[in-house]
Every structure is written in structure tokens, then in C-alpha cells.
Scaffold this active site. Structure first.
Site, PDB file in Angstrom:
ATOM      1  N   SER A  64     -10.317  25.302  13.705  1.00 54.42           N
ATOM      2  CA  SER A  64     -10.799  24.163  12.915  1.00 54.42           C
ATOM      3  C   SER A  64     -10.973  22.908  13.757  1.00 54.42           C
ATOM      4  CB  SER A  64      -9.813  23.854  11.792  1.00 54.42           C
ATOM      5  OG  SER A  64      -9.522  25.008  11.052  1.00 54.42           O
ATOM      6  N   GLN A  65     -11.760  21.997  13.206  1.00 54.27           N
ATOM      7  CA  GLN A  65     -11.956  20.680  13.814  1.00 54.27           C
ATOM      8  C   GLN A  65     -10.616  19.934  13.837  1.00 54.27           C
ATOM      9  OE1 GLN A  65     -14.470  18.381  11.278  1.00 54.27           O
ATOM     10  NE2 GLN A  65     -14.375  16.570  12.580  1.00 54.27           N
TER      11      GLN A  65
END
Ligand code: SAH
Length: 217
Positions: A64-65
Site C-alpha cells: 500500500s501507499q
């Protein structure tokens, strides 16, 4: 740890970007600074490890970011004694962040390759309070004790009762809710004496949660 000895400018930029976007919990910011994200991305992506973007990992999944990792972690309001369940180990990065802020983490993953690699990385950086389990997080064995916090890092159309039922009283769950290719919203659910309190937070994009263990490994 590969990048603990120096503070490259990208690392500093990421800290600034997280603060600018509203992450204010110091312990969360410190964990984001200390856990070497470069260890959790694929080798060709090492140079982009400290950019605020999601990246592809093995088995067609994503890490994920960083903003989303920090934001979800902040929303969990972790305490040092909390027992946390993560559904979707992926690279193991989110589990490493959690491990610094709570008592213990059980992280479950449906791909054996991902679970094995994440376990190795977490051992390498001495995250001894994380257990990575090859399992379908949507269908966990009954004998697992309830959790203080649950974080789901794969999108689900709805949060199943089988997960909220695993929350302790006052427990908090955060999960991306929505269709695989449509609008997904991060939802925070708290189990209170009066019942379940549900709040919608921000729009996000996650790979879908799928039932069963993955057949390809
Ligand atoms: N938290 C991860 C990113 C997760 S990507 C990180 O920090 O890198 C979502 C992960 O959820 C994928 O690895 C996917 O295989 C896993 N997943 C999807 N459905 C699942 C299920 N039912 N049980 C366990 N893991 C699941």
C-alpha cells in the site's frame, strides 16, 4: 537495517508529505521513519521505496501507499498491549509498522509465497511480535481469541460479521469497503456497549479480498 543509518532526502520528503496530509501521531510517524520500506518492495523498485505510492509485489498484489498505511494505523489508536489482526500480509510492511505500536500482531495471507517472504523480512528486522499465518482471513479457525484491533488491507464489498464478531469490547476495525473495480471507502467500525458504530473515512483503492487459500503459490 538497510537505510536506518542515514536519512535520505526521499525519506525526509515522505515524512513531510505524511505530516502535510494530516498524519500527526508521533509514534506513527516514527514507525514510518524507522521501518525500512526498501526491504519490503521488489528489488527493481528499491529506488522508489520512499515515494508515497503503492507498488506491485509478487502474486499480482500490492504494497500500500505509505500515506494509507500511516492513516489506517493512526485510525486504529493502538496501545502497547493491543492484540491486532491484519487480514492481508502482502509484503509484511503494514505488519512491521503495527508491530512497533502494539503488543502483538497476527497477520494472515492467502498466498504462501507472500506469507513466507514476509515472515523472512520481519525476522530480518527483528519484529518478534508478529506471527504470519497462511490462512483465509475470511474464514479463520474458531479457536483464535478475539482482537483489540483488526486491520483489513484488501477490499471487501461489506465487512462480514465473522470479522466484527472477533473484536473485543471497544475494539476498532478499519477496512476498505467497496467493489473490486469501483469506489472503495475506508470504514472504521467500533464495537461499543451500545452496538457497532460505523464511520466512513476516505476513498481508497485496494486489491480485493478473495475467499480461500490461493491455488497458485
Ligand atoms: N498489507 C500489505 C498489502 C496487502 S495487499 C502490505 O503491507 O504489503 C492485500 C493482500 O491481501 C494480498 O497479499 C492478498 O493476497 C491478501 N488477501 C486477499 N484476500 C485474503 C484473504 N481472504 N485472506 C488472507 N489474505 C488475503
Amino acid at each position: 537495517m538497510p537505510s536506518a543509518d542515514k536519512l535520505p532526502s526521499e525519506k525526509l520528503m515522505l515524512q513531510l508529505s505524511l505530516r502535510r496530509r494530516g498524519i500527526s501521531d508521533r509514534a506513527v510517524l516514527r514507525a514510518m521513519e524507522e521501518v525500512p520500506r526498501d526491504l519490503f518492495v521488489e528489488t527493481p523498485d528499491r529506488d522508489s521505496a520512499w515515494c508515497d505510492t503503492a507498488l506491485g509485489i509478487a502474486c499480482g498484489q500490492t504494497i500500500s501507499q505509505p500515506f494509507v498505511v500511516a492513516y489506517m494505523t493512526e485510525q486504529l489508536q493502538l496501545g502497547s498491549k493491543h492484540r491486532v489482526l491484519e487480514l492481508g500480509t502482502g509484503s509484511g510492511y503494514q505488519a512491521a509498522i503495527l508491530s512497533r505500536l502494539c503488543g502483538s500482531v497476527l497477520s494472515v495471507e492467502r498466498f504462501r509465497t507472500l506469507a513466507d517472504r514476509a515472515r523472512q523480512r520481519l525476522e530480518q528486522i527483528e519484529c518478534h511480535n508478529v506471527e504470519v499465518m497462511l490462512a483465509d482471513g475470511l474464514n479463520l479457525p474458531d479457536n483464535i481469541r478475539p482482537f483489540d484491533r483488526i486491520i483489513v488491507t484488501a477490499a471487501m464489498r461489506e465487512i462480514p460479521a465473522s470479522l466484527t464478531d472477533r473484536l473485543e469490547d471497544d475494539g476498532i476495525l478499519v477496512a476498505p469497503v467497496g467493489p473490486p473495480d469501483g469506489r472503495q471507502t475506508l470504514v472504521r467500525v467500533q464495537r461499543t456497549a451500545e452496538g457497532i458504530v460505523r464511520r466512513e473515512l476516505v476513498d481508497v483503492r485496494f486489491v480485493p479480498a478473495l475467499p480461500g487459500l490461493a491455488r497458485e503459490m
